[in-house]
Design an enzyme around this catalytic site. Structure first.
Site, PDB file in Angstrom:
ATOM      1  N   TYR A   4       0.827  -1.211   0.000  1.00 35.12           N
ATOM      2  CA  TYR A   4       0.000   0.000   0.000  1.00 35.12           C
ATOM      3  C   TYR A   4       0.868   1.271   0.000  1.00 35.12           C
ATOM      4  O   TYR A   4       0.371   2.350   0.249  1.00 35.12           O
ATOM      5  CB  TYR A   4      -0.955  -0.009   1.187  1.00 35.12           C
ATOM      6  CG  TYR A   4      -1.908  -1.188   1.156  1.00 35.12           C
ATOM      7  CD1 TYR A   4      -2.971  -1.215   0.258  1.00 35.12           C
ATOM      8  CD2 TYR A   4      -1.722  -2.292   1.995  1.00 35.12           C
ATOM      9  CE1 TYR A   4      -3.828  -2.297   0.191  1.00 35.12           C
ATOM     10  CE2 TYR A   4      -2.578  -3.382   1.938  1.00 35.12           C
ATOM     11  CZ  TYR A   4      -3.637  -3.379   1.035  1.00 35.12           C
ATOM     12  OH  TYR A   4      -4.485  -4.456   0.974  1.00 35.12           O
ATOM     13  N   TYR A  62     -11.186  -1.248   0.583  1.00 32.53           N
ATOM     14  CA  TYR A  62     -11.151  -0.829   1.995  1.00 32.53           C
ATOM     15  C   TYR A  62      -9.873  -0.046   2.289  1.00 32.53           C
ATOM     16  O   TYR A  62      -9.778   0.622   3.311  1.00 32.53           O
ATOM     17  CB  TYR A  62     -11.287  -2.048   2.922  1.00 32.53           C
ATOM     18  CG  TYR A  62      -9.998  -2.701   3.376  1.00 32.53           C
ATOM     19  CD1 TYR A  62      -9.337  -3.628   2.578  1.00 32.53           C
ATOM     20  CD2 TYR A  62      -9.438  -2.391   4.613  1.00 32.53           C
ATOM     21  CE1 TYR A  62      -8.156  -4.221   2.983  1.00 32.53           C
ATOM     22  CE2 TYR A  62      -8.254  -2.985   5.040  1.00 32.53           C
ATOM     23  CZ  TYR A  62      -7.619  -3.899   4.224  1.00 32.53           C
ATOM     24  OH  TYR A  62      -6.446  -4.468   4.642  1.00 32.53           O
ATOM     25  N   ARG A  63      -8.917  -0.081   1.371  1.00 33.12           N
ATOM     26  CA  ARG A  63      -7.596   0.493   1.604  1.00 33.12           C
ATOM     27  C   ARG A  63      -6.869   0.439   0.267  1.00 33.12           C
ATOM     28  O   ARG A  63      -7.143  -0.446  -0.546  1.00 33.12           O
ATOM     29  CB  ARG A  63      -6.910  -0.428   2.616  1.00 33.12           C
ATOM     30  CG  ARG A  63      -5.502  -0.149   2.969  1.00 33.12           C
ATOM     31  CD  ARG A  63      -5.089  -1.271   3.911  1.00 33.12           C
ATOM     32  NE  ARG A  63      -3.788  -1.076   4.487  1.00 33.12           N
ATOM     33  CZ  ARG A  63      -3.209  -1.934   5.316  1.00 33.12           C
ATOM     34  NH1 ARG A  63      -3.835  -3.038   5.674  1.00 33.12           N
ATOM     35  NH2 ARG A  63      -2.014  -1.705   5.810  1.00 33.12           N
TER      36      ARG A  63
END
Ligand code: ADP
Length: 526
Positions: A91, A471-472
């Site tokens: 991420y 969600y991310r």
């Protein structure tokens, strides 16, 4: 040396000198070599202009130093990007959204302020890693468990703020947060929940305090810098056991998920479980894929192969933690419920009683026992990392069918073989929903990364067409994902921008985090 955008070289060197006065010269980093460690080692933009690179890093040792650093950043309008341990791989790692930001590295603030094994909570600083907390608990013979994510070297604060997931019954990490201390953009310091009471005695025991509950706005956010956080832990259980449930037919998944949902929401099945398909895994080992690419074998053909090879269509390892008597009864009840599906079969799995010796545990499975590990880094050869595509999808069998079909079609439309990517079936990290964790491979080959990015973009669109969202996401895609959450002309984003402008008028805290930009850097919305 890189310079933050819209800051003069003279101002930047003055700011660096002032940072050094606050934290000590040795804790301000500017060399290219140092900056590499604050980059993203799983960058989807390796060797490309758009790779996110910071200009410097500053590592304070305590809250007062954080406050002082923020005031300096405000004075010079320098964007700062906060990390706890900076291990947010897949991420973005430690890297900022906005190149040239100064990383505020909180690794040195690694004090474990309290671990309570009677009320089961901890109070930690951002630099405390899951390994640190685990060792502290072991060294002090405390009877509590933590809930590490896959790679255990990250921090409870960084992971919880990103709303990451673990594997034990404490799997939803943000749900376990109880009380925060936060430095705001103007250098002010606040404590949330009961922590706002002078002499608070229940800061880590009751989340809400009095009045509007604000902890959520500091997660996946750039509204503040979290300098302390309470997290709830769980008592060391007496025992753990696993059992696998298998069903033979494609359409069995509908009742399978209904049964799973009933047992999860009744608190009989807790922790994170993964839907698996021995049959689809077999298909992908034969050169096919887990997703349904057009022209693949029909359901009837697949079921025939399953019958011949004795491979269930769907399976799931159920996990139980608690007193032996109770978890035996839970497994019995789980089997009873799934037995209603014709042809369901069951297999007992691992079992432990605690405390357990580390050498008796399976390295690949330690996180289910609250033990941090780095075994997930045993990547397949040739891979240099991945980025995550992580949509939340409805917890139904129908949604799983739809996902496999729609994503399979997307790969086919792009002409990309899905077998190059790790496509997972749903996980139960969060209650009441499924999350898919798709790993798109990253390498140092620009062309291959372009392909992964193209796949990522398409999968996001295909999900959005169905009302599903991530969600991310990776720092490089935060704008795109935030843009999707657009109900009523982006009402949610406009609300967040109002808060951002009020709290951080100079726009210094993590510009671009979760697609949220300060006014001066905001792009016109289409
Ligand atoms: P970890 O190392 O635990 O995986 P990171 O330190 O990389 O997590 O943090 C993940 C993300 O969470 C960061 O990119 C940042 O946006 C946010 N974050 C981390 N620590 C803080 C903090 N103390 N305050 C505010 N936001 C934070």
């Amino acid at each position: 040396m890189r310079i933050p955008p819209d800051v003069s070289a003279a101002d930047f060197s003055m700011a660096l000198a002032q940072f050094a006065e606050v934290v000590g010269k040795q804790w301000v980093f500017t060399s290219d070599e140092d900056m590499e460690t604050y980059g993203d080692s799983y960058s989807p933009f390796w060797h490309e202009e758009e790779d996110r690179v910071p200009s410097a890093a500053v590592a304070p040792d305590d809250v007062r130093q954080v406050q002082a650093a923020v005031r300096i950043a405000n004075h010079f309008k320098i964007p700062i990007w906060t990390i706890s341990t900076g291990k947010n791989l897949a991420y973005g790692g430690a890297s900022p959204v906005l190149s040239g930001s100064v990383v505020l590295d909180l690794k040195r603030m690694n004090r474990i302020l309290e671990v309570n094994d009677k009320n089961h909570y901890a109070l930690v600083e951002p630099g405390v890693s899951y390994f640190d907390l685990y060792r502290y608990i072991q060294d002090n013979r405390l009877k509590v468990w933590i809930d590490p994510p896959g790679p255990g070297w990250g921090s409870p604060i960084g992971n919880s703020l990103e709303r990451g997931g673990g594997s034990t019954p404490m799997k939803d990490h943000f749900a376990s947060v109880c009380g925060m201390e936060v430095v705001l953009a103007n250098g002010d310091l606040l404590r949330t929940g009961m922590g706002a009471l002078p002499g608070a005695k229940t800061w880590q025991q009751y989340k809400y305090g009095f009045g509007p509950y604000i902890d959520g706005i500091f997660s996946q956010s750039n509204f503040g810098i979290v300098t302390k956080m309470g997290i709830w832990l769980m008592p060391e259980p007496e025992a753990y056991r696993e059992g696998t449930v298998m069903v033979p037919k494609h359409d069995d998944l509908i009742r399978f998920v209904e049964t799973l949902s009933y047992l999860m929401d009744s608190d009989i099945l807790r922790g994170t479980m993964l839907l698996e398909s021995p049959l689809l895994t077999y298909r992908s080992a034969q050169g096919g894929s887990v997703v349904d690419t057009p022209g693949g074998p029909s359901i009837a053909e697949m079921e025939k192969i399953g019958a011949e090879k004795n491979l269930p269509y769907w399976s799931m390892v159920m996990r139980f933690w608690g007193p032996q008597q109770l978890i035996d009864a839970q497994w019995d009840y789980t089997r009873e419920k799934f037995s209603a599906i014709s042809g369901a079969s069951f297999k007992d799995g691992r079992a432990y009683r605690f405390p357990v010796e580390l050498k008796e545990t399976d390295d690949m499975q330690r996180f289910y026992l609250g033990i941090p590990s780095l075994s997930v880094f045993a990547f397949p050869a040739g891979s240099q990392g991945h980025i995550g595509f992580s949509p939340i999808v409805p917890r139904t069998g129908e949604a799983v069918f739809e996902a496999l079909k729609a994503f399979g079609q997307a790969y086919a439309d792009l002409g990309v073989p899905p077998k190059n990517q790790f496509f997972s079936l749903p996980w139960t990290f969060f209650s009441h929903s499924f999350v898919l964790l798709v790993e798109l491979q990253i390498s140092h080959d620009v062309e291959k990364n372009r392909e992964s990015r193209k796949v990522f973009q398409r999968l996001v669109e295909v999900a959005a067409e169905r009302g599903w969202g991530e969600y991310r996401t990776h720092v490089a895609f935060m704008d795109k994902i935030a843009d999707g959450y657009s109900y009523n002309h982006h009402a949610l984003q406009r609300f967040r921008e109002t808060i951002k402008d009020a709290l951080d008028p100079n726009g210094i805290l993590s510009p671009g985090k979760s697609g949220l930009w300060p006014k001066r850097l905001r792009k016109a919305r289409g």
